[in-house]
Design a protein around this motif. Structure first.
Motif, PDB file in Angstrom:
ATOM      1  N   ILE A 245       5.883   1.111   4.991  1.00 29.19           N
ATOM      2  CA  ILE A 245       4.573   0.639   4.532  1.00 29.19           C
ATOM      3  C   ILE A 245       3.858   1.687   3.691  1.00 29.19           C
ATOM      4  O   ILE A 245       3.231   1.363   2.696  1.00 29.19           O
ATOM      5  N   LEU A 246       3.946   2.959   4.044  1.00 33.25           N
ATOM      6  CA  LEU A 246       3.238   3.987   3.283  1.00 33.25           C
ATOM      7  C   LEU A 246       4.166   4.718   2.326  1.00 33.25           C
ATOM      8  O   LEU A 246       3.771   5.079   1.223  1.00 33.25           O
ATOM      9  N   MET A 247       5.397   4.960   2.742  1.00 33.48           N
ATOM     10  CA  MET A 247       6.338   5.670   1.886  1.00 33.48           C
ATOM     11  C   MET A 247       7.049   4.663   0.986  1.00 33.48           C
ATOM     12  O   MET A 247       7.098   3.484   1.300  1.00 33.48           O
TER      13      MET A 247
ATOM     14  N   VAL B  58      -6.808   3.836   3.837  1.00 33.63           N
ATOM     15  CA  VAL B  58      -5.688   2.941   4.084  1.00 33.63           C
ATOM     16  C   VAL B  58      -4.378   3.732   4.018  1.00 33.63           C
ATOM     17  O   VAL B  58      -3.507   3.609   4.880  1.00 33.63           O
ATOM     18  N   ASP B  59      -4.245   4.567   3.004  1.00 27.23           N
ATOM     19  CA  ASP B  59      -2.976   5.259   2.804  1.00 27.23           C
ATOM     20  C   ASP B  59      -2.939   6.611   3.497  1.00 27.23           C
ATOM     21  O   ASP B  59      -1.874   7.082   3.867  1.00 27.23           O
TER      22      ASP B  59
ATOM     23  N   HIS C 158      -0.796   7.631  -0.595  1.00 23.87           N
ATOM     24  CA  HIS C 158      -0.385   8.321   0.631  1.00 23.87           C
ATOM     25  C   HIS C 158      -0.163   9.802   0.329  1.00 23.87           C
ATOM     26  O   HIS C 158       0.646  10.153  -0.525  1.00 23.87           O
TER      27      HIS C 158
ATOM     28  N   ILE D 186       0.847  -1.195   0.000  1.00 29.16           N
ATOM     29  CA  ILE D 186       0.000   0.000   0.000  1.00 29.16           C
ATOM     30  C   ILE D 186       0.880   1.241   0.000  1.00 29.16           C
ATOM     31  O   ILE D 186       2.101   1.155   0.024  1.00 29.16           O
ATOM     32  N   GLY D 187       0.269   2.359  -0.019  1.00 25.31           N
ATOM     33  CA  GLY D 187       1.003   3.617   0.010  1.00 25.31           C
ATOM     34  C   GLY D 187       0.921   4.395  -1.276  1.00 25.31           C
ATOM     35  O   GLY D 187       1.487   5.469  -1.381  1.00 25.31           O
TER      36      GLY D 187
END
Lengths: 476, 179
Positions: free
Chosen positions: B148-150, A474-475, A130, A126-127
């Motif tokens: 996880i996000l970056m 989620v992000d 973001h 994921i991401g």
């Protein structure tokens, strides 16, 4: 880098002639840059996020990886026969699904290890969406904050605003007028209906029922029309704000609500005919993506996923907020925790929500729709024309915001997807020092490797859909 | 080591199992009007305490996040707790007791490492990765300590207070804008 080169060059004892130095310098600089890059990255780099092929994964790592999704709270024990360590690399295949795959509901990327058509390992990556909303939240005042959080879970924006407002109010210590609380409840339940209808639509589409998609969107549009009438926008409303709601309900809202409830309730029984009793739909959902209650609890899954396993946990009932303890409603639970249970939990929650909306419309108290605290609430528009103080107050609130006392608060509500939490740390200024959102989709996504394990590739789409991830949340 | 105010959690006291009581009196506590228990263990007592809570019926780790207190050092902490730059905040939830407990652990800047609780709560997996990714606290014993996000080659941890938000100069003013 440059002073590094300057000081480094005289010390260099390469012994090569100067005319050749240009090429040397270039390669050396490249080398040093690569070194520095490696150093900087090493400071933060903890490895790749992707699923690694079996050839480069040791048995221990494989066991740990499977353990991460199969480990039960009783201990770190994993059944050795459950991990196919002996399976060789050339017998399996890792394929990418997403982030542009249409049925991943946005930009979810899954790496699936397949043996034929059977899914062995899965890793959600994921991401891709973001946008640093938690960081942005630290730069916005509490007045502006609800415009930020409303964009996280874009299918239930009012619930995001609600949890942010509740957390801010917990720090402020203000008492809301009853009408504000009940309007919030009304909007939150309507939002649950619209979010679940949207899920019904996309789930139907993922399983090949295009009619369900059209019907779901059609009914959702009714709710959105009411939102537009009340808040001015179909989505991203910024309607629920710290201190109350932005506006009172429009004239004749009771009639709108009654028509809406009647239509959607009647049509929810049409869905029964279209999907619930249909053999193809049942074949594709029953017994697919099973989850036990222990696994759901261990993986912190909440909302319809947890309830579908038979755990009657609904924050509206078990830890009531707003005025949910004054309403009469049932908590819907499933038995097997498969796709079909998650479908029926959501379908029946639409009916329960409609039951609650009718009760709220009946019991809606009169009075103010926001707290009459001049420090928190901007003055009414009409006052600004006649009073200088009102103008100053209005200006102050919208430029500086209001100060929130020091402290921390964690508030959780039941969003359509599960426990939506907001942890705010305040340092006494008008901006949150830290705003953390516990997104239910983010946490629920951890159940995917377990749900997909051992299932067929063709069911993956149905399972992803039944988890109902909203990538915006989620992000974040 | 203060036993905090006597009114910390009168309703919670009988429901908490002996396992937790053997851990809790040793750690400082603060009264909080939103949660039943607010505990401040050290890094050494953190993991045993989480284990004791799980044995006492806290089935779910509902939230885990990290906070960087670089520019706000003077927060209210009980006696015996030294404020450090980072704080890991864990929210545990008991479905059977209908209680929440919030655990706050101080993590120093010089050694931003803390034990992972994924052994007790596998659901903390993604949350610990998020805390590492955005704040830069490492979790020892985590099965997959990656971003996880970056993106995985990203430098720095965005939610640290010394990580800039990025600025765009405002044309009609000398001063740079807020963002």
């Amino acid at each position: 880098m440059s002073d590094h080169d300057d000081t480094g060059r005289p010390d260099d004892d390469s012994g090569l002639p100067d005319d050749d130095g240009f090429g040397l310098e270039a390669t050396e600089r490249e080398h040093r840059e690569a070194e520095a890059q490696r150093y900087f990255v090493a400071e933060t780099y903890e490895g790749a996020q992707e699923l690694r092929p079996r050839g480069t994964t040791s048995a221990g790592e494989l066991r740990e990886e499977v353990g991460a999704v199969l480990r039960l709270p009783e201990g770190g024990y994993v059944d050795p026969s459950d991990i196919d360590i002996d399976r060789r690399d050339d017998q399996t295949m890792i394929i990418n699904m997403g982030p542009q795959h249409p049925s991943t509901h946005g930009v979810l990327r899954l790496m699936l290890e397949l043996d034929g058509e059977t899914v062995l390992r899965t890793k959600p990556i994921i991401g891709y969406l973001h946008t640093g909303m938690e960081k942005t939240g630290e730069e916005l005042t509490y007045v502006q904050g609800s415009t930020n959080v409303t964009r996280m879970d874009y299918l239930s924006p009012l619930n995001n605003e609600l949890v942010f407002s509740l957390a801010t109010e917990a720090l402020l210590g203000v008492e809301l007028p009853p009408r504000a609380t009940w309007i919030r409840m009304l909007m939150s339940e309507l939002n649950r209906v619209s979010s679940h209808l949207m899920w019904m639509a996309t789930n139907g589409m993922d399983l090949g029922s295009t009619s369900m998609m059209i019907y779901g969107f059609r009914e959702r549009e009714m709710v959105l029309n009411f939102f537009e009438k009340t808040t001015g926008l179909r989505m991203n409303h910024n309607f629920i704000r710290p201190g109350g709601v932005a506006a009172d309900l429009p004239d004749g809202w009771e009639d709108d609500i009654e028509i809406l409830c009647e239509t959607i309730l009647a049509r929810s029984f049409e869905y029964d005919e279209l999907l619930t009793g249909q053999p193809i739909f049942r074949e594709r959902t029953e017994g697919v993506g099973n989850l036990s209650a222990e696994e759901a609890l261990a993986l912190s899954a909440t909302g319809p996923i947890l309830r579908s396993t038979g755990v009657p946990w609904d924050l509206r009932r078990t830890m009531p907020y707003l005025a949910y303890d004054k309403l009469d409603f049932d908590v819907i639970v499933g038995t097997y925790g498969d796709n079909f249970d998650r479908y029926s939990v959501r379908l029946n929650e639409i009916r329960e929500s409609i039951k609650m909306i009718r009760q709220i419309a009946e019991m809606m108290p009169p009075g103010d729709f926001r707290v009459q605290d001049r420090k928190v609430t901007p003055p009414p528009r009409a006052r600004i024309d006649e009073s200088m103080e009102a103008l100053i107050h209005h200006f102050k609130i919208f430029t500086e915001g209001f100060r929130v006392p020091e402290g921390e608060a964690y508030v959780a509500i039941e969003s359509p997807r599960g426990e939506l939490g907001c942890y705010i740390v305040s340092d006494g200024t008008s901006k949150p020092y830290r705003m953390h959102i516990r997104g239910p989709s983010f946490v629920n996504l951890q159940t995917l490797p377990l749900l997909l394990r051992g299932g067929l590739m063709a069911d993956a789409v149905a399972v992803i859909s039944s988890v109902d991830p909203v990538m915006g949340e989620v992000d974040r | 080591m203060s036993e905090a105010a006597p009114g910390t959690a009168p309703a919670a006291a009988p429901a908490v199992a002996p396992g937790v009581e053997s851990v809790l009196p040793q750690v400082p506590r603060l009264p909080d009007r939103l949660v039943d228990q607010l505990a401040f263990p050290s890094r050494d007592t953190y993991t045993p305490m989480v284990a004791a809570f799980r044995d006492a019926g806290f089935e779910m780790c509902s939230d885990l996040c990290a906070v960087d207190y670089l520019t706000h050092p003077g927060r209210h902490l009980p006696d015996g707790v030294t404020p450090e730059r980072f704080e890991v905040v864990v929210n545990l939830l008991s479905l059977s007791l209908r209680q929440r407990v919030r655990i706050r652990v101080q993590v120093p800047e010089s050694d931003p490492v803390i034990d992972s609780i994924t052994d007790f709560y596998p659901g903390a997996d993604a949350m610990e990765r998020e805390a590492f990714d955005l704040v830069g606290v490492l979790f020892r014993g985590h099965p997959d300590m990656t971003r996880i996000l970056m993106p995985e080659d990203w430098e720095g941890h965005p939610l640290r207070k010394d990580y800039g938000v990025g600025r765009v100069p405002v044309q009609f003013k000398e001063a740079p804008g807020p963002r």
